[in-house]
Design an enzyme around this catalytic site. Structure first.
Site, PDB file in Angstrom:
ATOM      1  N   PRO A 211       0.536  -0.951   0.127  1.00 33.46           N
ATOM      2  CA  PRO A 211       0.366  -0.194   0.281  1.00 33.46           C
ATOM      3  C   PRO A 211       0.431   1.631  -0.027  1.00 33.46           C
ATOM      4  CG  PRO A 211       0.033  -0.318   2.092  1.00 33.46           C
ATOM      5  CD  PRO A 211       0.979  -2.135   1.771  1.00 33.46           C
TER       6      PRO A 211
ATOM      7  N   GLU B 175      -2.705   1.525 -13.915  1.00 33.84           N
ATOM      8  CA  GLU B 175      -4.568   2.458 -13.475  1.00 33.84           C
ATOM      9  C   GLU B 175      -4.014   3.735 -13.976  1.00 33.84           C
ATOM     10  OE1 GLU B 175      -6.957   1.616 -14.652  1.00 33.84           O
ATOM     11  OE2 GLU B 175      -7.588  -0.784 -14.337  1.00 33.84           O
TER      12      GLU B 175
HETATM   13  P1  NAD Z   1       2.030   7.731  -7.137  1.00 35.69           P
HETATM   14  O1  NAD Z   1       2.358   7.268  -8.576  1.00 35.69           O
HETATM   15  O2  NAD Z   1       2.967   8.383  -6.358  1.00 35.69           O
HETATM   16  O3  NAD Z   1       2.230   5.909  -5.900  1.00 35.69           O
HETATM   17  C1  NAD Z   1       1.012   5.015  -6.588  1.00 35.69           C
HETATM   18  C2  NAD Z   1       2.194   3.929  -5.629  1.00 35.69           C
HETATM   19  O4  NAD Z   1       2.924   2.875  -6.253  1.00 35.69           O
HETATM   20  C3  NAD Z   1       2.732   4.318  -3.985  1.00 35.69           C
HETATM   21  O5  NAD Z   1       2.092   2.799  -3.078  1.00 35.69           O
HETATM   22  C4  NAD Z   1       3.841   4.216  -4.124  1.00 35.69           C
HETATM   23  O6  NAD Z   1       4.563   4.149  -2.889  1.00 35.69           O
HETATM   24  C5  NAD Z   1       4.133   3.476  -4.985  1.00 35.69           C
HETATM   25  N1  NAD Z   1       5.136   3.866  -6.097  1.00 35.69           N
HETATM   26  C6  NAD Z   1       5.739   5.017  -5.579  1.00 35.69           C
HETATM   27  N2  NAD Z   1       7.042   4.691  -6.770  1.00 35.69           N
HETATM   28  C7  NAD Z   1       7.150   3.421  -6.802  1.00 35.69           C
HETATM   29  C8  NAD Z   1       8.170   2.973  -7.571  1.00 35.69           C
HETATM   30  N3  NAD Z   1       9.539   3.721  -8.421  1.00 35.69           N
HETATM   31  N4  NAD Z   1       7.744   1.147  -8.127  1.00 35.69           N
HETATM   32  C9  NAD Z   1       6.737   1.210  -7.763  1.00 35.69           C
HETATM   33  N5  NAD Z   1       5.913   1.827  -6.848  1.00 35.69           N
HETATM   34  C10 NAD Z   1       6.616   2.906  -6.806  1.00 35.69           C
HETATM   35  O7  NAD Z   1       0.638   7.621  -6.933  1.00 35.69           O
HETATM   36  P2  NAD Z   1      -0.051   8.787  -5.557  1.00 35.69           P
HETATM   37  O8  NAD Z   1       0.316   9.855  -5.849  1.00 35.69           O
HETATM   38  O9  NAD Z   1      -0.254   7.513  -4.634  1.00 35.69           O
HETATM   39  O10 NAD Z   1      -1.589   8.597  -6.893  1.00 35.69           O
HETATM   40  C11 NAD Z   1      -2.496   9.337  -7.763  1.00 35.69           C
HETATM   41  C12 NAD Z   1      -2.147   8.676  -8.470  1.00 35.69           C
HETATM   42  O11 NAD Z   1      -3.119   7.686  -8.583  1.00 35.69           O
HETATM   43  C13 NAD Z   1      -2.971  10.427  -9.900  1.00 35.69           C
HETATM   44  O12 NAD Z   1      -2.348  10.471 -10.585  1.00 35.69           O
HETATM   45  C14 NAD Z   1      -4.238   9.173 -10.605  1.00 35.69           C
HETATM   46  O13 NAD Z   1      -4.980   9.486 -11.147  1.00 35.69           O
HETATM   47  C15 NAD Z   1      -3.783   8.276  -9.457  1.00 35.69           C
HETATM   48  N6  NAD Z   1      -4.620   7.158  -9.852  1.00 35.69           N
HETATM   49  C16 NAD Z   1      -5.278   6.209 -10.810  1.00 35.69           C
HETATM   50  C17 NAD Z   1      -6.329   5.436 -10.520  1.00 35.69           C
HETATM   51  C18 NAD Z   1      -7.400   4.494 -12.006  1.00 35.69           C
HETATM   52  O14 NAD Z   1      -7.445   3.609 -11.149  1.00 35.69           O
HETATM   53  N7  NAD Z   1      -6.544   5.118 -13.290  1.00 35.69           N
HETATM   54  C19 NAD Z   1      -7.409   5.254  -9.714  1.00 35.69           C
HETATM   55  C20 NAD Z   1      -6.730   6.243  -7.955  1.00 35.69           C
HETATM   56  C21 NAD Z   1      -5.663   6.949  -8.832  1.00 35.69           C
END
Ligand code: NAD
Length: 521
Positions: A185, A257
């Site tokens: 998460p 996603e």
């Molecule tokens: P994020 O990409 O910063 O983080 C998402 C997850 O990825 C977190 O668990 C984070 O720890 C992990 N992560 C970060 N760096 C990583 C790496 N190098 N390798 C693997 N995992 C890594 O996103 P966020 O800020 O938490 O969420 C917001 C974004 O998510 C927005 O752009 C939103 O539109 C998108 N989102 C999309 C959907 C969908 O269904 N399309 C749903 C919800 C959110």
């Protein structure tokens, strides 16, 4: 600093949830904060790549046994989970609100979603996972069966904005298909997933089949993707590209996603009051921290004034505050980073000539990360928020001269996640929908109608993603399909002698088959 409502979950309870993180080791701790007042609610282990490896190994062993369970026994676990989730919703709502700062009604949406997802997949799992006879190479002579085997261990990497929906609702089909799951998460919101893990075990999910590793995405992402058979990622487009590259290097199958800059179109015949109410929900649900929320509105010039006034009135009618009850409509943003992004987007737009119709400022009097629901107009392409996802409570309002212009401008985006169309004639809305580059389109709704249609696929076009969740595909993507064809009579290869006769016979056979297919129902 205002007096924030006290977190309704005890430290002991958060500690107990943190102990579910596997494997347990003497690790540094990661603090989880309440956005309402930035206080620390609890800590979880800062897992290492070795912890990820151990979690995957344990999950694989436990998963082998789980995969051997009859599908109806796996289904029974999720039937119990569905009921328990609804029965204990108040305690889970407290946990979700504590670590996200969202409004309670927004948190409830997550629980309803997870329960509906459990109901849907328990209904279709047996049918979809049962092996199916397919048309053989040669009728009667070839018996062909399609099987769906679990892939093994599925990795889920989830964001903070919907910490139950985007982790547990994704794990449900993966587990029902007979896989084990290792979930990472978001750093800010691990307790919701741990709460659900505890409940799933109570409902009969064997220990170790579902594991949660807590810690930093950039450190744990690659070790997880490298070792699992499938990775389901939900998050930003930027990190999605990194996940896709890593998955590509390890030939790990994946679905992504990602972000959106979702448009809403108000056509000239729309019920303007209803459209404004729908738009407000679409723009400001979860304080705009929703991948499918609306950040651009294109309104036909003939109804533009009326719609703008209704939109401003409805937006001003929203109550913004902190509270662990249903007393307000909009909650806090997650953290300082997001507040700064939202503030910078609005300031940049205003400096370059945008007009704030309502909102447009942070509300430190309510809590450190509150920002008012904001409607902007006079937004032009050189402003950052014209194209970039803000992921906060900010929407830009544009006037258009025709439906075609609205469609062209809606499609003029790198993203293609969700869209919304408002019209008095649903059929007209559906025709417009077919011309929009978006994985889901809601007619006379903003986002919930398509999202909650769990029987249909959901996901993004263009930079908004790869693959889909929901529907039968959302279950079958977690399986390896295997075709077993048994040749009952003869061989399908040409004979050693008499190839000319064989060639003529094969050609005639194919022609006859086509003719038969045309005449048979
Ligand atoms: P994020 O990409 O910063 O983080 C998402 C997850 O990825 C977190 O668990 C984070 O720890 C992990 N992560 C970060 N760096 C990583 C790496 N190098 N390798 C693997 N995992 C890594 O996103 P966020 O800020 O938490 O969420 C917001 C974004 O998510 C927005 O752009 C939103 O539109 C998108 N989102 C999309 C959907 C969908 O269904 N399309 C749903 C919800 C959110």
């Amino acid at each position: 600093m205002p007096d924030a409502p006290s977190v309704p979950v005890s430290t002991d309870r958060f500690d107990a949830l943190a102990r579910l993180v596997t494997p347990q080791a003497d690790r540094q701790q990661l603090s989880v904060r309440a956005p309402y007042d930035d206080s620390v609610v609890g800590t979880v282990p800062l897992c290492s790549p070795d912890d990820v490896q151990a979690a995957v190994t344990d999950a694989r062993t436990a998963g082998d046994e789980w995969a051997a369970w009859p599908v109806e026994d796996r289904v029974a676990v999720f039937h119990r989970f569905h009921d328990a989730l609804l029965d204990r919703r108040e305690s889970l709502l407290d946990v979700i609100q504590s670590e996200t700062g969202k409004a309670r009604a927004d948190a409830l949406e997550e629980i309803l979603d997870a329960a509906a997802t459990a109901r849907y997949y328990t209904t279709i799992a047996e049918r979809e996972l049962t092996s199916t006879h397919r048309a053989g190479a040669i009728p009667l002579m070839t018996k062909t069966v399609e099987h769906h085997h679990p892939v093994g261990v599925v990795g889920i990497i989830s964001p903070w904005n919907y910490p139950l929906s985007l982790s547990v609702s994704e794990a449900i089909p993966a587990l029902l298909a007979g896989n084990a799951v290792v979930l990472k998460p978001d750093e800010g919101t691990p307790f919701t997933a741990l709460w659900a893990l505890e409940l799933l075990r109570e409902c009969g999910l064997p220990d170790d089949v579902f594991q949660v590793v807590t810690g930093e995405g950039p450190r744990l992402g690659e070790p997880l993707i490298e070792q699992v058979a499938y990775v389901s990622f939900t998050g930003s487009t930027e990190v999605g590209r990194i996940v896709a590259e890593t998955a590509g290097r390890h030939l790990t199958d994946c679905s992504l996603e990602l972000g959106g800059k979702n448009p809403l179109l108000v056509l000239d015949d729309a019920d303007v009051e209803k459209a404004a109410r729908g738009a407000v929900r679409g723009c400001f649900a979860n304080a705009g921290q929703l991948c499918i929320s609306i950040e651009r509105i294109y309104v036909h010039e003939t109804v533009a004034d009326e719609f703008r006034d209704a939109l401003i009135r409805e937006t001003r009618g929203l109550t913004l505050d902190a509270g662990y009850d249903y007393g307000h409509d909009v909650g806090s943003l997650l953290d300082r980073e997001l507040l700064e992004k939202v503030t910078t987007h609005v300031e940049d737009a205003v400096e370059k000539g945008a007009t704030v119709l309502t909102g447009g400022r942070a509300r430190p009097d309510l809590g450190p990360y509150f920002y008012e629901p904001t409607v902007l107009t006079d937004v032009t392409p050189e402003m950052t928020l014209a194209d970039e996802e803000t992921f906060g409570p900010v929407v830009s309002l544009y006037e258009v001269e025709s439906v075609s212009e609205a469609i062209d401008r809606a499609n003029d985006s790198a993203y293609g996640l969700n869209a919304s169309v408002w019209t008095a004639r649903p059929q007209r809305g559906e025709q417009v929908a077919a011309r929009l580059d978006a994985g889901t389109v809601n007619v006379n709704e903003a986002y919930a109608a398509a999202w909650a249609s769990i029987d249909a696929p959901m996901g993004g076009m263009k930079d908004s993603g790869v693959g889909r969740r929901h529907g039968r595909h959302g279950l079958l993507k977690y399986t390896e399909s295997q075709t077993v064809a048994t040749q009952r009579l003869g061989l399908l290869s040409p004979p050693k002698r008499g190839k000319q006769v064989w060639a003529t016979g094969a050609t005639l056979g194919l022609r006859a088959w086509k003719r038969l297919a045309e005449v048979l129902p």
